[in-house]
Scaffold this motif. Structure first.
Motif, PDB file in Angstrom:
ATOM      1  N   LYS A   1       0.830  -1.196   0.000  1.00  0.00           N
ATOM      2  CA  LYS A   1       0.000   0.000   0.000  1.00  0.00           C
ATOM      3  C   LYS A   1       0.873   1.258   0.000  1.00  0.00           C
ATOM      4  CE  LYS A   1      -3.713   2.290   2.511  1.00  0.00           C
ATOM      5  NZ  LYS A   1      -4.475   2.419   3.759  1.00  0.00           N
ATOM      6  N   LYS A   2       0.418   2.254  -0.753  1.00  0.00           N
ATOM      7  CA  LYS A   2       1.090   3.560  -0.822  1.00  0.00           C
ATOM      8  C   LYS A   2       2.532   3.444  -1.321  1.00  0.00           C
ATOM      9  CE  LYS A   2      -1.691   5.503   2.936  1.00  0.00           C
ATOM     10  NZ  LYS A   2      -1.692   6.096   4.285  1.00  0.00           N
ATOM     11  N   GLY A   3       2.768   2.404  -2.168  1.00  0.00           N
ATOM     12  CA  GLY A   3       4.078   2.283  -2.791  1.00  0.00           C
ATOM     13  C   GLY A   3       5.200   1.867  -1.868  1.00  0.00           C
ATOM     14  N   GLU A   4       4.874   1.390  -0.687  1.00  0.00           N
ATOM     15  CA  GLU A   4       5.895   0.971   0.265  1.00  0.00           C
ATOM     16  C   GLU A   4       6.701  -0.185  -0.306  1.00  0.00           C
ATOM     17  OE1 GLU A   4       6.162  -0.927   4.796  1.00  0.00           O
ATOM     18  OE2 GLU A   4       4.226  -0.502   3.854  1.00  0.00           O
ATOM     19  N   GLN A   5       8.002  -0.196  -0.065  1.00  0.00           N
ATOM     20  CA  GLN A   5       8.868  -1.264  -0.538  1.00  0.00           C
ATOM     21  C   GLN A   5       9.589  -1.888   0.652  1.00  0.00           C
ATOM     22  OE1 GLN A   5       9.082  -2.398  -3.663  1.00  0.00           O
ATOM     23  NE2 GLN A   5       7.610  -0.872  -4.389  1.00  0.00           N
ATOM     24  N   ARG A   6       9.345  -3.151   0.884  1.00  0.00           N
ATOM     25  CA  ARG A   6      10.059  -3.850   1.956  1.00  0.00           C
ATOM     26  C   ARG A   6       9.994  -5.356   1.729  1.00  0.00           C
ATOM     27  NH1 ARG A   6       6.680  -6.135   5.803  1.00  0.00           N
ATOM     28  NH2 ARG A   6       4.530  -5.337   5.982  1.00  0.00           N
ATOM     29  N   GLN A   7      10.771  -6.077   2.488  1.00  0.00           N
ATOM     30  CA  GLN A   7      10.823  -7.533   2.374  1.00  0.00           C
ATOM     31  C   GLN A   7       9.591  -8.157   3.027  1.00  0.00           C
ATOM     32  OE1 GLN A   7      13.116  -9.362   0.830  1.00  0.00           O
ATOM     33  NE2 GLN A   7      12.323 -11.363   1.420  1.00  0.00           N
ATOM     34  N   LEU A   8       9.051  -9.158   2.373  1.00  0.00           N
ATOM     35  CA  LEU A   8       7.919  -9.895   2.934  1.00  0.00           C
ATOM     36  C   LEU A   8       8.368 -10.647   4.185  1.00  0.00           C
ATOM     37  CD1 LEU A   8       4.918 -10.606   1.916  1.00  0.00           C
ATOM     38  CD2 LEU A   8       5.901 -12.821   1.333  1.00  0.00           C
ATOM     39  N   VAL A   9       7.600 -10.546   5.262  1.00  0.00           N
ATOM     40  CA  VAL A   9       7.930 -11.267   6.496  1.00  0.00           C
ATOM     41  C   VAL A   9       6.813 -12.255   6.829  1.00  0.00           C
ATOM     42  CG1 VAL A   9       9.342  -9.392   7.426  1.00  0.00           C
ATOM     43  CG2 VAL A   9       6.897  -9.436   7.915  1.00  0.00           C
ATOM     44  N   GLY A  10       7.055 -13.055   7.850  1.00  0.00           N
ATOM     45  CA  GLY A  10       6.194 -14.193   8.168  1.00  0.00           C
ATOM     46  C   GLY A  10       4.715 -13.902   8.304  1.00  0.00           C
ATOM     47  N   GLU A  11       4.348 -12.844   9.025  1.00  0.00           N
ATOM     48  CA  GLU A  11       2.946 -12.572   9.319  1.00  0.00           C
ATOM     49  C   GLU A  11       2.223 -11.785   8.230  1.00  0.00           C
ATOM     50  OE1 GLU A  11       1.082 -13.636  12.179  1.00  0.00           O
ATOM     51  OE2 GLU A  11       2.795 -14.975  12.057  1.00  0.00           O
ATOM     52  N   ASP A  12       2.928 -11.361   7.185  1.00  0.00           N
ATOM     53  CA  ASP A  12       2.302 -10.535   6.153  1.00  0.00           C
ATOM     54  C   ASP A  12       1.190 -11.272   5.407  1.00  0.00           C
ATOM     55  OD1 ASP A  12       3.761  -8.233   6.622  1.00  0.00           O
ATOM     56  OD2 ASP A  12       5.397  -8.823   5.280  1.00  0.00           O
ATOM     57  N   LEU A  13       1.297 -12.594   5.319  1.00  0.00           N
ATOM     58  CA  LEU A  13       0.303 -13.369   4.569  1.00  0.00           C
ATOM     59  C   LEU A  13      -0.801 -13.934   5.458  1.00  0.00           C
ATOM     60  CD1 LEU A  13       2.537 -15.307   1.994  1.00  0.00           C
ATOM     61  CD2 LEU A  13       1.365 -13.116   1.739  1.00  0.00           C
ATOM     62  N   ARG A  14      -0.753 -13.628   6.745  1.00  0.00           N
ATOM     63  CA  ARG A  14      -1.811 -14.124   7.632  1.00  0.00           C
ATOM     64  C   ARG A  14      -3.190 -13.584   7.247  1.00  0.00           C
ATOM     65  NH1 ARG A  14      -2.396 -16.779  12.220  1.00  0.00           N
ATOM     66  NH2 ARG A  14      -0.166 -16.960  12.530  1.00  0.00           N
ATOM     67  N   PRO A  15      -3.324 -12.269   6.907  1.00  0.00           N
ATOM     68  CA  PRO A  15      -4.655 -11.773   6.533  1.00  0.00           C
ATOM     69  C   PRO A  15      -5.267 -12.516   5.348  1.00  0.00           C
ATOM     70  CG  PRO A  15      -3.199  -9.933   6.998  1.00  0.00           C
ATOM     71  CD  PRO A  15      -2.344 -11.155   6.981  1.00  0.00           C
ATOM     72  N   ILE A  16      -4.459 -12.797   4.317  1.00  0.00           N
ATOM     73  CA  ILE A  16      -5.001 -13.481   3.145  1.00  0.00           C
ATOM     74  C   ILE A  16      -5.352 -14.933   3.482  1.00  0.00           C
ATOM     75  CG2 ILE A  16      -2.771 -14.228   2.172  1.00  0.00           C
ATOM     76  CD1 ILE A  16      -3.906 -13.684  -0.588  1.00  0.00           C
ATOM     77  N   HIS A  17      -4.565 -15.550   4.367  1.00  0.00           N
ATOM     78  CA  HIS A  17      -4.861 -16.913   4.811  1.00  0.00           C
ATOM     79  C   HIS A  17      -6.178 -16.953   5.572  1.00  0.00           C
ATOM     80  CE1 HIS A  17      -4.820 -20.048   7.954  1.00  0.00           C
ATOM     81  NE2 HIS A  17      -4.314 -20.812   7.008  1.00  0.00           N
TER      82      HIS A  17
END
Length: 242
Positions: free
Chosen positions: A127-143
């Motif tokens: 969101k808002k063009g943020e650039q960072r490395q994917l971490v463990g909990e980032d995919l919890r919402p989609i799961h």
């Protein structure tokens, strides 16, 4: 309401996979049997009882009898046991059930690994063009969102028409779109919705298998196109369930 995580009777609370198995056994029975001959109410209770056995989550049949009373649709114990025999015969003794619930976590785990690779980084949009490395909990919402969508899918004809892996992939596409819309609607309030990335699921499917798989087997590009088309069509069907 009879069996599963939302069961009316506490003693009938079981994992969602039990309710899913019951639903699939119930629907499979009525593919070749008539509601004019077999009363759906005792068959429903029988499907719940049989599903508990199939998923190794056994419960006393008397609790199901009590559960039907709690739902104001009482089914006597003897009727449940009689219906179970008819159910087993009606599905031709085929008790093997593959639930879409079981495919969500493996696909998400593979996504988590692949999206950190050089080829996968470009498939993530923050969101808002943020650039960072994917971490463990980032995919919890989609799961979590995908698991809730499967609750709707499981009581439709979709699991009888598509393979569990296809259903899981399509559900993740819908969940990803839902989260993307939530992100766009968010006005800076923060929370999990603001942190969930948008993922190009179709791009993931294409790039994940475009060369070879782990066994060294070449994957035909036409097969990938067919899979993407099939899963995209399925995602539209899942949208229509609502």
């Amino acid at each position: 309401l009879l069996i599963g995580p939302h069961a009316t009777l506490p003693r009938c609370k079981r994992d969602a996979k039990v309710a899913a198995t019951a639903s699939l056994l119930y629907r499979r029975f009525y593919l070749s049997n008539s509601v004019m001959i077999h009363d759906p109410k005792p068959m429903l209770a029988a499907a719940a009882f049989l599903a508990a056995k199939v998923e190794d989550c056994m419960l006393d049949v008397r609790y199901l009898e009590m559960g039907t009373k709690e739902m104001n649709a009482p089914v006597p114990l003897t009727d449940i046991l009689d219906a179970e025999i008819r159910l087993i015969k009606g599905i031709d003794f085929d008790l093997l059930v593959f639930s879409p619930y079981k495919t969500i976590l493996p696909i998400v785990e593979d996504l988590r690994t692949y999206l950190k690779s050089e080829r996968g980084k470009g498939l993530v949009k923050w969101k808002k063009g943020e650039q960072r490395q994917l971490v463990g909990e980032d995919l919890r919402p989609i799961h979590d969102r995908a698991m809730k969508i499967v609750d709707d899918v499981i009581v439709s004809d979709i699991p009888l028409m598509y393979a569990p892996g296809e259903v899981g992939t399509a559900v993740l596409m819908v969940a990803n779109e839902d989260l993307g819309n939530s992100n766009n609607d968010d006005n800076g309030g923060g929370g999990d919705k603001a942190e969930s990335p948008e993922i190009d699921i179709v791009g993931y499917v294409r790039s994940r298998f475009e060369d070879t798989d782990e066994s060294g087997v070449v994957v035909d590009s036409a097969a990938i196109d067919a899979l993407v088309e099939r899963v995209s069509r399925l995602a539209q069907m899942i949208h229509q369930l609502r």
